[in-house]
Motif scaffolding. Structure first.
Motif, short mmCIF file in Angstrom:
data_model
loop_
_atom_site.label_atom_id
_atom_site.label_comp_id
_atom_site.label_asym_id
_atom_site.label_seq_id
_atom_site.Cartn_x
_atom_site.Cartn_y
_atom_site.Cartn_z
N ASP A 34 17.06 -34.92 26.86
CA ASP A 34 15.87 -34.23 26.34
C ASP A 34 16.24 -33.28 25.20
O ASP A 34 15.50 -33.18 24.22
CB ASP A 34 15.17 -33.46 27.46
N ALA A 35 17.36 -32.60 25.31
CA ALA A 35 17.81 -31.68 24.26
C ALA A 35 18.12 -32.44 22.97
O ALA A 35 17.79 -31.98 21.87
CB ALA A 35 19.03 -30.89 24.72
N LEU A 36 18.75 -33.60 23.10
CA LEU A 36 19.06 -34.41 21.92
C LEU A 36 17.78 -34.92 21.26
O LEU A 36 17.66 -34.89 20.03
CB LEU A 36 19.98 -35.57 22.30
N VAL A 37 16.84 -35.37 22.05
CA VAL A 37 15.58 -35.87 21.51
C VAL A 37 14.81 -34.73 20.84
O VAL A 37 14.27 -34.89 19.74
CB VAL A 37 14.74 -36.55 22.62
N ALA A 38 14.76 -33.58 21.49
CA ALA A 38 14.07 -32.42 20.90
C ALA A 38 14.72 -32.00 19.59
O ALA A 38 14.02 -31.67 18.62
CB ALA A 38 14.06 -31.26 21.89
N ALA A 39 16.03 -32.02 19.54
CA ALA A 39 16.74 -31.66 18.31
C ALA A 39 16.42 -32.66 17.21
O ALA A 39 16.19 -32.27 16.06
CB ALA A 39 18.25 -31.61 18.57
N ALA A 40 16.39 -33.95 17.54
CA ALA A 40 16.06 -34.97 16.53
C ALA A 40 14.64 -34.78 16.02
O ALA A 40 14.39 -34.85 14.82
CB ALA A 40 16.23 -36.37 17.13
N ALA A 51 11.00 -32.90 11.73
CA ALA A 51 9.89 -32.01 11.34
C ALA A 51 10.27 -31.12 10.16
O ALA A 51 9.41 -30.76 9.36
CB ALA A 51 9.47 -31.15 12.54
N ARG A 52 11.54 -30.77 10.06
CA ARG A 52 12.00 -29.93 8.94
C ARG A 52 12.05 -30.70 7.63
O ARG A 52 12.17 -30.11 6.57
CB ARG A 52 13.40 -29.39 9.23
N GLY A 53 12.00 -32.01 7.72
CA GLY A 53 12.02 -32.84 6.51
C GLY A 53 13.42 -33.31 6.18
O GLY A 53 14.38 -33.05 6.88
N GLY A 54 13.51 -34.02 5.09
CA GLY A 54 14.80 -34.56 4.68
C GLY A 54 15.02 -35.94 5.26
O GLY A 54 14.10 -36.61 5.72
N ALA A 55 16.26 -36.36 5.23
CA ALA A 55 16.64 -37.68 5.72
C ALA A 55 16.55 -37.73 7.24
O ALA A 55 16.57 -36.69 7.91
CB ALA A 55 18.05 -38.01 5.28
N ALA A 56 16.45 -38.92 7.77
CA ALA A 56 16.43 -39.10 9.22
C ALA A 56 17.72 -38.54 9.81
O ALA A 56 18.80 -38.77 9.26
CB ALA A 56 16.28 -40.58 9.56
N PRO A 57 17.63 -37.81 10.91
CA PRO A 57 18.82 -37.19 11.48
C PRO A 57 19.78 -38.23 12.06
O PRO A 57 19.36 -39.23 12.63
CB PRO A 57 18.27 -36.29 12.58
N THR A 58 21.05 -37.94 11.92
CA THR A 58 22.08 -38.78 12.52
C THR A 58 22.30 -38.32 13.96
O THR A 58 21.85 -37.24 14.35
CB THR A 58 23.40 -38.66 11.75
N VAL A 59 23.00 -39.13 14.71
CA VAL A 59 23.36 -38.74 16.07
C VAL A 59 24.21 -37.46 16.03
O VAL A 59 24.02 -36.55 16.83
CB VAL A 59 24.10 -39.89 16.80
N ASP A 62 18.58 -45.88 17.77
CA ASP A 62 18.28 -45.60 19.17
C ASP A 62 17.73 -44.18 19.34
O ASP A 62 16.77 -43.95 20.09
CB ASP A 62 19.51 -45.77 20.05
N LEU A 63 18.35 -43.24 18.66
CA LEU A 63 17.91 -41.84 18.73
C LEU A 63 16.50 -41.69 18.16
O LEU A 63 15.64 -41.06 18.79
CB LEU A 63 18.89 -40.95 17.96
N LEU A 64 16.24 -42.27 17.02
CA LEU A 64 14.94 -42.14 16.38
C LEU A 64 13.85 -42.83 17.19
O LEU A 64 12.72 -42.33 17.26
CB LEU A 64 14.98 -42.68 14.96
N VAL A 65 14.15 -43.94 17.81
CA VAL A 65 13.17 -44.62 18.66
C VAL A 65 12.83 -43.75 19.86
O VAL A 65 11.66 -43.65 20.26
CB VAL A 65 13.69 -46.01 19.10
#
Length: 68
Positions: free
Chosen positions: A19-25, A30-38, A61-64
């Motif tokens: 849940d923490a990883l998903v919330a961080a992603a 939401a902050r913008g920029g490129a899609a976050p990496t793992v 997988d993270l973004l999904v």
């Protein structure tokens, strides 16, 4: 067929970590920029890269998980 990592031992702690990883992603998106990496999500969630990759093998997988 192997059992997913999250479903073996200490499942509540593993769910909190996931849940923490998903919330961080989601926050990074939401902050913008490129899609976050793992790696970026792991750093934002204060989780090691190795641990993060146990949950999400790829950025996709993270973004999904973050935006189903």
């Amino acid at each position: 067929m192997s059992t997913p990592y999250e479903l073996t031992g200490r499942t509540r702690q593993k769910q909190r970590t996931r849940d923490a990883l998903v919330a961080a992603a989601r926050d990074l998106v939401a902050r913008g920029g490129a899609a976050p990496t793992v790696e970026a999500a792991a750093e934002a969630a204060a989780v090691s890269r190795t641990t993060a990759y146990r949950y999400f093998a790829t950025q996709k997988d993270l973004l999904v998980a973050a935006h189903p």
